[in-house]
Design a protein around this motif. Structure first.
Motif, PDB file in Angstrom:
ATOM      1  N   MET A   1       0.852  -1.171   0.000  1.00 38.96           N
ATOM      2  CA  MET A   1       0.000   0.000   0.000  1.00 38.96           C
ATOM      3  C   MET A   1       0.900   1.236   0.000  1.00 38.96           C
ATOM      4  N   SER A   2       0.534   2.265  -0.751  1.00 35.76           N
ATOM      5  CA  SER A   2       1.362   3.453  -0.805  1.00 35.76           C
ATOM      6  C   SER A   2       1.269   4.225   0.502  1.00 35.76           C
ATOM      7  N   LYS A   3       2.221   5.106   0.687  1.00 33.38           N
ATOM      8  CA  LYS A   3       2.260   5.898   1.915  1.00 33.38           C
ATOM      9  C   LYS A   3       0.998   6.743   2.066  1.00 33.38           C
ATOM     10  N   GLN A   4       0.515   7.302   0.968  1.00 35.62           N
ATOM     11  CA  GLN A   4      -0.672   8.159   1.020  1.00 35.62           C
ATOM     12  C   GLN A   4      -1.895   7.367   1.436  1.00 35.62           C
ATOM     13  N   LYS A   5      -2.069   6.185   0.854  1.00 41.89           N
ATOM     14  CA  LYS A   5      -3.227   5.370   1.198  1.00 41.89           C
ATOM     15  C   LYS A   5      -3.160   4.907   2.641  1.00 41.89           C
TER      16      LYS A   5
ATOM     17  N   MET B   1      -1.680   6.393   5.037  1.00 39.09           N
ATOM     18  CA  MET B   1      -1.912   7.552   5.891  1.00 39.09           C
ATOM     19  C   MET B   1      -3.406   7.843   6.014  1.00 39.09           C
ATOM     20  N   VAL B   2      -4.125   7.778   4.911  1.00 40.53           N
ATOM     21  CA  VAL B   2      -5.567   8.019   4.922  1.00 40.53           C
ATOM     22  C   VAL B   2      -6.276   6.931   5.730  1.00 40.53           C
ATOM     23  N   VAL B   3      -5.869   5.679   5.534  1.00 35.96           N
ATOM     24  CA  VAL B   3      -6.469   4.574   6.283  1.00 35.96           C
ATOM     25  C   VAL B   3      -6.194   4.748   7.774  1.00 35.96           C
TER      26      VAL B   3
END
Length: 93
Positions: A1-5, A7-9
């Motif tokens: 999973m990417s860092k952005q995803k 972070m949102v999760v």
């Protein structure tokens, strides 16, 4: 999973856990809690909508900047290829 995803999760999971802890420890009556939840959910939906809109705009700006960068690189490469060795030597001097 990417860092952005991730972070949102993580943000969403933290929000849910905080909301659950608040509900379990609140001294308010049920009607007051439901009213507060509705207000906070509306605020949260608004915030997430704003974040989503800003993310979409940012992605479009990044794509546009990348396209401009590629075009500039192609133009630079094309102009460099068109230069004769004599012109290149003059630029170096």
């Amino acid at each position: 999973m990417s860092k952005q995803k991730s972070m949102v999760v993580g943000f969403a999971l933290g929000t849910v856990v905080t909301a659950a802890a608040t509900l379990l420890s609140t001294p308010k009556a049920g009607k007051e809690v439901r009213k507060d939840l509705k207000v906070n959910m509306d605020k949260m939906k608004s915030t997430f909508s704003s974040i989503k809109r800003d993310g979409i705009q940012l992605r479009a700006k990044i794509r546009f900047a990348n396209k401009e960068k590629e075009e500039a690189l192609q133009e630079t490469a094309a102009s460099t290829i068109e230069e004769t060795p004599e012109e290149m030597e003059q630029e170096i001097k």
